[in-house]
Design an enzyme around this catalytic site. Structure first.
Site, short mmCIF file in Angstrom:
data_model
loop_
_atom_site.label_atom_id
_atom_site.label_comp_id
_atom_site.label_asym_id
_atom_site.label_seq_id
_atom_site.Cartn_x
_atom_site.Cartn_y
_atom_site.Cartn_z
N CYS A 2 0.84 -1.20 0.00
CA CYS A 2 0.00 0.00 0.00
C CYS A 2 0.88 1.25 0.00
O CYS A 2 2.02 1.22 0.43
CB CYS A 2 -0.88 0.03 1.24
SG CYS A 2 -1.79 -1.49 1.48
N ARG A 27 2.02 1.45 -5.88
CA ARG A 27 2.19 0.51 -4.77
C ARG A 27 0.94 -0.32 -4.51
O ARG A 27 1.01 -1.38 -3.87
CB ARG A 27 2.56 1.26 -3.49
CG ARG A 27 3.85 2.03 -3.59
CD ARG A 27 4.15 2.73 -2.29
NE ARG A 27 4.56 1.78 -1.28
CZ ARG A 27 5.82 1.48 -1.02
NH1 ARG A 27 6.78 2.06 -1.67
NH2 ARG A 27 6.12 0.62 -0.08
N TRP A 76 -3.55 -2.16 -1.50
CA TRP A 76 -3.43 -3.45 -2.18
C TRP A 76 -3.97 -4.45 -1.18
O TRP A 76 -3.35 -4.72 -0.15
CB TRP A 76 -1.97 -3.75 -2.53
CG TRP A 76 -1.80 -4.99 -3.34
CD1 TRP A 76 -1.87 -5.10 -4.69
CD2 TRP A 76 -1.49 -6.29 -2.85
NE1 TRP A 76 -1.64 -6.40 -5.07
CE2 TRP A 76 -1.41 -7.16 -3.97
CE3 TRP A 76 -1.29 -6.83 -1.58
CZ2 TRP A 76 -1.13 -8.52 -3.85
CZ3 TRP A 76 -1.01 -8.19 -1.46
CH2 TRP A 76 -0.94 -9.01 -2.59
N GLU A 492 2.63 -10.99 -16.74
CA GLU A 492 2.09 -9.96 -15.86
C GLU A 492 1.49 -8.78 -16.63
O GLU A 492 0.57 -8.15 -16.13
CB GLU A 492 3.13 -9.50 -14.83
CG GLU A 492 4.37 -8.93 -15.41
CD GLU A 492 5.41 -8.55 -14.33
OE1 GLU A 492 5.06 -8.44 -13.16
OE2 GLU A 492 6.58 -8.38 -14.71
N HIS A 508 13.72 -32.62 -22.94
CA HIS A 508 13.40 -33.33 -21.70
C HIS A 508 11.97 -33.08 -21.26
O HIS A 508 11.63 -33.37 -20.10
CB HIS A 508 14.40 -32.92 -20.61
CG HIS A 508 15.82 -33.20 -20.98
ND1 HIS A 508 16.35 -34.47 -20.95
CD2 HIS A 508 16.79 -32.38 -21.45
CE1 HIS A 508 17.62 -34.41 -21.37
NE2 HIS A 508 17.89 -33.16 -21.68
N LYS A 611 3.66 -2.77 -6.83
CA LYS A 611 5.09 -2.59 -7.14
C LYS A 611 6.00 -3.11 -6.04
O LYS A 611 6.95 -3.82 -6.30
CB LYS A 611 5.35 -1.10 -7.37
CG LYS A 611 6.79 -0.78 -7.71
CD LYS A 611 6.97 -0.70 -9.18
CE LYS A 611 8.40 -0.57 -9.60
NZ LYS A 611 8.75 -1.49 -10.68
#
Ligand code: F6R
Length: 616
Positions: A2, A27, A76, A492, A508, A611
């Site tokens: 945040c 943020r 956030w 993203e 593989h 971020k």
């Protein structure tokens, strides 16, 4: 995660808060809120789910009273979804106290029970409201906001930055921090608090970082810092190295477009002043001592995401030049697996923000185990450098777009500088070779500018791929971390499933994914190096083409094999092998951005991300 801003002064605090929040929105951007104290001591709050613009529009339609004290927050979400109710500020003391928070309060459940038992009710699903109600109760007992916050901060577990204002104390904002960032901005008759300096750089470049487990009280004419035990703390001021314009878009369509265009400059600035007589000098390493630099028997790079890919490139260079074994560990794995560390281990943390909680915790753990820690970091005043024995700053300038681009090339540059310096101190390369390598590193910015010019066709390529469901990226040796970085950017930014593989691993397993039309980006090493893996990578291209893949090669200019076998070639200038990844990564940054833009997505603020990942 945040973004937090606090202000006391003479101005209309709402303008300062909203300006700061705009700069901090990277943020966290799922909700935003403010609390302002008017001159009569009335608290006004407003909070809204959604991006900051929703709050700004709301305040424009229905303004709140102005005042010279306030706090603001962009969120956030951790506890509780992104709703108006869960947005910050949260209230305590019967609505007379407002509090905002960044981090996670791990012991919120028993504290909430305690408050419920005492008769409190909750308006939100957040852990933050617990802190607001507790500080409100403590204020009723102490009558002092600093004391109330100090009392509560000592009871909280986890990571937190808290800011609070109280209607009884206009002209006062109090903050506390543990494992989460908080920086003071020193003004003239006004003072600021912010999650990072971007919050206030428009008004002042004088800053003070607050240490672990400390509290700060700002008034228009004073700043006091104490620890959680109540003892005064001495602080030291630093000057922010960039101004407000550096954190603005400056005419670009997005911060990401601007930051990609700044990749040459990010490398050049990181190199600046770090060469003498053609070899690398890093006085920043002095706190580690030359004896340690000579005696290190192992380096462990700890980092997350893109920074870890930079660390992988650092491994190739440091091992090759300084002949020291290097392991690269994801920070969140490192400290949970009982790593073997000694006083001859150098731990190198890499972080743009300097706040990534996983990396911060790993740094603390490494030092507790007796290892020395060197940090490579882009953000002055952040937590990780403060907790390290030495720091080499990358000078990429503020990175605002959530996905890292220019910081990546700056991190690789700093790791290469470290490798060259260690090679000098340990005598593993002769001076002439070191001068040649250092010269090549200095040539990178000009070559990066050419890469950007040659990337002009990428938007068209991206438009052609908007319906693509999956993209693979292949690379070998230093091309492998570039493949991982290309895949991460696409995930993203464009929300496309993408994977990076070491090309040698193809047979593989991953080759089973190849079906007609599958798009594969291949990072092709230079054909000029006698030890080059070029023929093997060209064989890989042929193998996947035979199964119907469409290949986009990032290859050295004039590579006839790449031109012959790939469907598209993005050329990069000639460079020796260890310097190629710095050039090859840029078209992938451009591609991720262009594909996301072609899909109409917000390249600066991708969904679900923030971020600075300041929670574990
Ligand atoms: C990807 C990205 C992230 C960060 C990671 C570490 O584009 O930006 O993967 O690299 O979260 O962040 P810092 O460098 O701030 O520690």
């Amino acid at each position: 995660m945040c973004g937090i801003v606090g202000y006391v002064g003479n101005d209309n605090s709402l303008d300062v808060l909203l300006g700061g929040l705009k700069r901090l929105e990277y943020r966290g951007y799922d909700s935003a809120g403010v609390a302002v104290l008017d001159p009569h001591g009335t608290l006004h709050t407003r909070k809204r789910a959604g991006k900051l613009k929703v709050l700004v529009d709301d305040l424009a339609t229905t303004p709140i009273a102005s005042g010279s004290t306030g706090i603001g927050h962009t969120r956030w979400a951790t506890h509780g979804g992104p709703t108006d109710g869960n947005a910050h500020p949260h209230l305590g003391d019967g609505g007379r106290l407002a509090l905002i928070h960044n981090g996670i309060i791990e012991n919120y459940a028993p504290l909430k029970q305690e408050l419920l038992d005492a008769g409190d009710t909750f308006e939100s699903e957040t852990d933050t409201e617990v802190a607001a109600l507790l500080v409100g109760r403590a204020y009723r007992e102490t009558g002092d906001l600093t004391e109330a916050l100090r009392h509560v901060a000592g009871r909280l577990e986890g990571a937190f930055t808290l800011l609070a204002v109280h209607a009884d104390q206009p002209g006062v904002v109090v903050g506390a921090r543990r494992n989460s960032p908080l920086v003071i901005g020193l003004g003239d008759g006004e003072n600021f608090l912010g999650s990072d300096v971007a919050a206030f750089v428009e008004f002042t470049r004088r800053a003070v970082a607050i240490g672990q487990d400390q509290l700060v009280t700002i008034r228009p004419d004073s700043v006091e810092v104490i620890d959680f035990a109540g003892n005064p703390v001495e602080t030291s001021e630093f000057e922010v190295a960039w101004d407000a314009s550096a954190s603005e878009k400056g005419g670009w369509s997005s911060f990401m477009a601007k930051e990609i265009s700044e990749e040459p400059e990010a490398v050049a600035n990181t190199l600046l002043g770090r060469t003498e007589d053609g070899v690398v000098v890093l006085p920043e390493l002095e706190p580690l001592g030359d004896a340690l630099l000579r005696d290190i028997d192992r380096i462990i790079v700890i980092a997350c995401g893109t920074a870890a890919y930079a660390g992988m490139l650092g491994k190739y260079a440091i091992e090759s030049w300084a002949r020291i074994p290097v392991d690269v560990e994801l920070s969140h794995e490192f400290r949970y697996r009982d790593p073997v560390l000694s006083d001859r281990t150098l731990v190198v943390s890499v972080s743009q923000s300097g706040e990534t909680m996983d990396t911060l915790m790993a740094v603390q753990y490494a030092r507790q185990q007796g290892a020395k820690v060197l940090s490579i970091c882009n953000t002055q005043g952040s937590s990780i450098p403060r907790e390290s024995d030495a720091v080499v700053y990358t000078h990429a300038g503020p990175e605002v777009a959530v996905a890292s681009t220019k910081a990546f090339v700056a991190q690789v540059t700093a790791l290469y500088l470290l490798g060259l310096h260690l090679a000098l101190v340990r005598g593993t390369q002769d001076r002439a070779r070191l001068q040649k390598l250092t010269g090549e590193l200095h040539d990178v910015p000009a070559k990066l500018s050419k890469v950007l010019e040659a990337s002009a066709g990428i938007p068209q390529l991206a438009r052609w791929m908007t319906d693509t469901q999956s993209v693979l990226f292949l690379g070998r040796h230093v091309g492998y971390p570039v493949a991982l970085e290309g895949a991460l950017k696409l995930k993203e930014l464009a929300y496309i499933h993408s994977e990076g593989f070491a090309a040698g691993e193809l047979k593989h397993g991953p080759i089973a994914l190849i079906e007609p039309g599958q798009i594969v980006f291949v990072i092709v090493p230079s054909p000029r190096d006698p030890k080059s893996l070029h023929p093997k990578v060209i064989s890989n291209i042929q193998e996947i083409k035979a199964r119907g893949a469409r290949v986009v090669a990032i290859a050295e200019q004039g590579d006839v094999d790449a031109i012959q076998h790939a469907d598209e070639v993005i050329p990069i200038p000639l460079a020796s092998p260890l310097f190629e990844p710095l050039l090859a990564v840029v078209p992938l940054h451009v591609f991720g951005m262009e594909l996301a833009s072609a899909k109409g997505l917000d390249v600066d603020q991708p969904r679900n991300l923030a971020k600075s990942v300041t929670v574990e």
